[in-house]
Write an enzyme that holds these catalytic residues in place. Structure first.
Site, PDB file in Angstrom:
ATOM      1  N   ASP A  21       0.872  -1.166   0.000  1.00  0.00           N
ATOM      2  CA  ASP A  21       0.000   0.000   0.000  1.00  0.00           C
ATOM      3  C   ASP A  21       0.913   1.222   0.000  1.00  0.00           C
ATOM      4  O   ASP A  21       2.122   1.108   0.274  1.00  0.00           O
ATOM      5  CB  ASP A  21      -0.899  -0.012   1.234  1.00  0.00           C
ATOM      6  CG  ASP A  21      -1.769   1.228   1.333  1.00  0.00           C
ATOM      7  OD1 ASP A  21      -2.435   1.576   0.337  1.00  0.00           O
ATOM      8  OD2 ASP A  21      -1.771   1.855   2.404  1.00  0.00           O
ATOM      9  N   ASP A  23      -0.246   5.155   0.878  1.00  0.00           N
ATOM     10  CA  ASP A  23      -0.543   6.115   1.941  1.00  0.00           C
ATOM     11  C   ASP A  23      -0.457   5.435   3.299  1.00  0.00           C
ATOM     12  O   ASP A  23      -1.164   4.467   3.575  1.00  0.00           O
ATOM     13  CB  ASP A  23      -1.953   6.699   1.757  1.00  0.00           C
ATOM     14  CG  ASP A  23      -2.036   7.680   0.597  1.00  0.00           C
ATOM     15  OD1 ASP A  23      -1.290   8.674   0.631  1.00  0.00           O
ATOM     16  OD2 ASP A  23      -2.825   7.447  -0.327  1.00  0.00           O
TER      17      ASP A  23
END
Length: 333
Positions: A21, A23
């Protein structure tokens, strides 16, 4: 594709693809998470296959790769999978070429829709056959009102993702899920389809691209990254640099429980036995609602999680010693 975690060895050596991922894992807004750049560079130097799967629909893959390179991460656009691109492809599969789509979100989402041979519009008066909704800093009442009118008139409604918040250096900010909630409230219905995590679409595409046999997902959110990994049948590592924190992990439901937990991405180079959620060999134990033993706080967290997930009530856990109390305080439990 293997689904059982390895018994020993460094985590990074045990998998042939690491799906990150972004953020809260690699960066917060446009600033690198401490230690993240070094960890990813180390994987690149070792020739590890890497992919980035992001629910944030405000940037295109090339823009994300540019941002990563600006932070010092040697990334290519081909390694990046975005919910914006995936949503546009899904629309193109379902609609006729040139079909009008009302776009709620950033310019990146609009461009993805255009590149898939569809016609982006901004008004319900254009009679769009679909609405696609993704995060955008400038999304406001006017475009949300147009989207509500279009959906009420019969347009298909697709959301790129439903993350309630976005991590930032200043704290959690409203995410696309909060904006989807506006339409959900106005329309009294759910989107017809959600594309991003926790759906498995992005992970499945990453695995397919790399022909990976043993992938692992690395994320900061239990409700998107980790739940998505569970749905896809993949092992996962939760890092505590973004949204989900120790209290959330202890209380996690089975479909949101990671295989491993680490403080940050340095954990990629720790032994899987150290990172696994277990009450064995951690130096800690939980008895009668009290934490006892010795070791670091992360080992204590894994022990507490193992106890909680086995059915022990740890809602009011206390430290049996000063060391245990300090570990609980460090964890915020």
């Amino acid at each position: 594709m293997s689904t059982s975690p390895p018994a020993s060895g460094r985590l990074a050596d045990a998998y042939d693809l690491v799906i990150f991922d972004l953020d809260g894992v690699i960066y917060l807004s446009d600033k690198a998470v401490p230690g993240a750049v070094d960890a990813v560079q180390r994987l690149h130097e070792q020739g590890r296959s890497i992919a980035y799967a992001t629910n944030n629909a405000s940037r295109r893959a090339a823009e994300v790769a540019d941002l990563l390179r600006g932070l010092g991460v040697p990334a290519e656009a081909e390694e990046v999978l975005t919910s914006a691109a995936a949503a546009a492809r899904r629309l193109a599969d379902r609609l006729e070429p040139g079909a009008r789509v009302l776009v709620v979100g950033a310019e990146a989402l609009r461009q993805e829709v255009f590149d898939c041979g569809l016609t982006p519009v901004s008004s319900a008066d254009d009679q769009p056959v679909a609405v696609v909704q993704g995060y955008g800093r400038d999304v406001g009442w006017v475009i949300l009102a147009e989207a509500a009118l279009a959906v009420r008139a019969g347009a298909l409604w697709i959301a790129t993702n439903t993350d309630r918040t976005l991590p930032s250096p200043r704290g959690a900010l409203p995410g696309n899920g909060s904006l989807v909630a506006v339409l959900r409230t106005a329309l009294d219905r759910e989107p017809d389809e959600v594309i991003g995590k926790p759906e498995a679409v992005l992970f499945e595409e990453a695995v397919k691209r790399e022909a990976a046999g043993r992938p692992v997902v690395v994320g900061d959110r239990l409700d998107t990254d980790i739940e998505g990994a569970v749905r896809a049948g993949l092992d996962s590592l939760l890092v505590l640099t973004g949204v989900s924190q120790p209290r959330d992990l202890v209380a996690a439901e089975p479909h949101r429980r990671p295989t491993y937990v680490a403080k940050d991405l340095a954990g990629l180079f720790d032994d899987v036995e150290t990172l696994a959620i277990s009450a064995e060999g951690t130096g800690w134990h939980v008895t009668d609602g009290r934490l006892d033993g010795h070791g670091d706080a992360m080992a204590a967290l894994r022990t507490i999680c193992a106890a909680a997930w086995a059915g022990t009530d740890v809602s009011d856990i206390r430290g049996a010693t000063d060391e245990a109390t300090t570990a609980l305080r460090e964890l915020g439990i």
